[in-house]
Design a protein around this motif. Structure first.
Motif, PDB file in Angstrom:
ATOM      1  N   ARG A   1      57.647  44.321  50.359  1.00  0.00           N
ATOM      2  CA  ARG A   1      57.530  43.209  49.404  1.00  0.00           C
ATOM      3  C   ARG A   1      56.211  42.460  49.595  1.00  0.00           C
ATOM      4  NH1 ARG A   1      63.845  41.823  49.549  1.00  0.00           N
ATOM      5  NH2 ARG A   1      64.401  43.098  47.741  1.00  0.00           N
TER       6      ARG A   1
ATOM      7  N   ALA B   1      53.593  44.485  47.937  1.00  0.00           N
ATOM      8  CA  ALA B   1      53.658  44.298  46.482  1.00  0.00           C
ATOM      9  C   ALA B   1      52.974  42.994  46.069  1.00  0.00           C
ATOM     10  CB  ALA B   1      55.109  44.308  46.015  1.00  0.00           C
TER      11      ALA B   1
ATOM     12  N   ARG C   1      49.253  46.476  39.434  1.00  0.00           N
ATOM     13  CA  ARG C   1      50.486  45.765  39.054  1.00  0.00           C
ATOM     14  C   ARG C   1      51.667  46.739  38.956  1.00  0.00           C
ATOM     15  NH1 ARG C   1      49.221  40.552  37.922  1.00  0.00           N
ATOM     16  NH2 ARG C   1      47.145  40.115  37.107  1.00  0.00           N
ATOM     17  N   GLU C   2      51.432  47.899  38.387  1.00  0.00           N
ATOM     18  CA  GLU C   2      52.483  48.907  38.272  1.00  0.00           C
ATOM     19  C   GLU C   2      52.945  49.369  39.655  1.00  0.00           C
ATOM     20  OE1 GLU C   2      52.748  53.471  36.690  1.00  0.00           O
ATOM     21  OE2 GLU C   2      51.638  52.053  35.450  1.00  0.00           O
ATOM     22  N   THR C   3      52.005  49.552  40.547  1.00  0.00           N
ATOM     23  CA  THR C   3      52.329  49.961  41.907  1.00  0.00           C
ATOM     24  C   THR C   3      53.121  48.864  42.620  1.00  0.00           C
ATOM     25  OG1 THR C   3      50.343  51.338  41.979  1.00  0.00           O
ATOM     26  CG2 THR C   3      51.340  50.779  44.093  1.00  0.00           C
TER      27      THR C   3
ATOM     28  N   THR D   1      55.108  46.705  41.180  1.00  0.00           N
ATOM     29  CA  THR D   1      56.453  46.753  40.598  1.00  0.00           C
ATOM     30  C   THR D   1      57.271  47.884  41.224  1.00  0.00           C
ATOM     31  OG1 THR D   1      55.694  45.795  38.521  1.00  0.00           O
ATOM     32  CG2 THR D   1      57.740  47.055  38.439  1.00  0.00           C
ATOM     33  N   ASN D   2      56.652  49.044  41.379  1.00  0.00           N
ATOM     34  CA  ASN D   2      57.347  50.179  41.996  1.00  0.00           C
ATOM     35  C   ASN D   2      57.735  49.872  43.441  1.00  0.00           C
ATOM     36  OD1 ASN D   2      57.120  51.665  39.651  1.00  0.00           O
ATOM     37  ND2 ASN D   2      55.304  52.769  40.323  1.00  0.00           N
ATOM     38  N   ALA D   3      56.838  49.222  44.176  1.00  0.00           N
ATOM     39  CA  ALA D   3      57.136  48.875  45.568  1.00  0.00           C
ATOM     40  C   ALA D   3      58.312  47.902  45.632  1.00  0.00           C
ATOM     41  CB  ALA D   3      55.899  48.270  46.237  1.00  0.00           C
ATOM     42  N   ARG D   4      58.322  46.915  44.748  1.00  0.00           N
ATOM     43  CA  ARG D   4      59.440  45.964  44.721  1.00  0.00           C
ATOM     44  C   ARG D   4      60.754  46.664  44.367  1.00  0.00           C
ATOM     45  NH1 ARG D   4      55.596  42.693  42.480  1.00  0.00           N
ATOM     46  NH2 ARG D   4      54.979  41.038  43.892  1.00  0.00           N
ATOM     47  N   THR D   5      60.690  47.565  43.405  1.00  0.00           N
ATOM     48  CA  THR D   5      61.883  48.323  43.020  1.00  0.00           C
ATOM     49  C   THR D   5      62.396  49.135  44.203  1.00  0.00           C
ATOM     50  OG1 THR D   5      61.185  48.441  40.711  1.00  0.00           O
ATOM     51  CG2 THR D   5      62.781  50.086  41.444  1.00  0.00           C
ATOM     52  N   ASN D   6      61.487  49.792  44.904  1.00  0.00           N
ATOM     53  CA  ASN D   6      61.877  50.578  46.077  1.00  0.00           C
ATOM     54  C   ASN D   6      62.506  49.688  47.149  1.00  0.00           C
ATOM     55  OD1 ASN D   6      60.999  53.009  44.982  1.00  0.00           O
ATOM     56  ND2 ASN D   6      58.975  52.836  45.875  1.00  0.00           N
TER      57      ASN D   6
ATOM     58  N   GLN E   1      65.996  48.709  46.019  1.00  0.00           N
ATOM     59  CA  GLN E   1      66.899  49.859  46.156  1.00  0.00           C
ATOM     60  C   GLN E   1      67.278  50.088  47.624  1.00  0.00           C
ATOM     61  OE1 GLN E   1      64.665  52.903  44.127  1.00  0.00           O
ATOM     62  NE2 GLN E   1      65.546  52.395  42.125  1.00  0.00           N
TER      63      GLN E   1
END
Length: 103
Positions: A28, A31, A85-87, A89-94, A97
């Protein structure tokens, strides 16, 4: 023939032996840093655009420079910002999860 492992290979080998998963807090934090760097790029684009707009400079070189800046250069920087920014978002999603899987 290559001798030994690269530093990345050594780090991955060491990590895989002692740790598997994710430090959610660290991911986090990563991110957040990615988002901050994306914002810095946007600020740079604005600052240079503003300075360029107030700089007295005329002639073909000025025209080419402004065309390059306002076209491909700014576009490429915006792409980098978007990917950061996309990366993030992906890190936060990971991280989310992982947090849910570990709960």
């Amino acid at each position: 023939e290559r001798r030994g492992k690269t530093s990345q290979e050594r780090r991955e080998s060491t990590m895989s032996q002692s740790y598997y998963g994710m430090d959610i807090t660290e991911v986090r934090s990563l991110a957040t840093q990615l988002d901050q760097k994306a914002e810095e790029i946007e600020q740079i684009i604005t600052a240079i655009g503003t300075k360029l707009g107030t700089t007295q400079w005329a002639g073909p070189d000025a025209f080419k420079f402004r065309s390059d800046w306002e076209g491909p250069l700014t576009g490429q920087l915006r792409q980098v910002s978007s990917v950061l920014r996309e990366t993030a978002t992906n890190a936060r999603t990971n991280a989310t999860q992982q947090e849910q899987a570990s709960a």
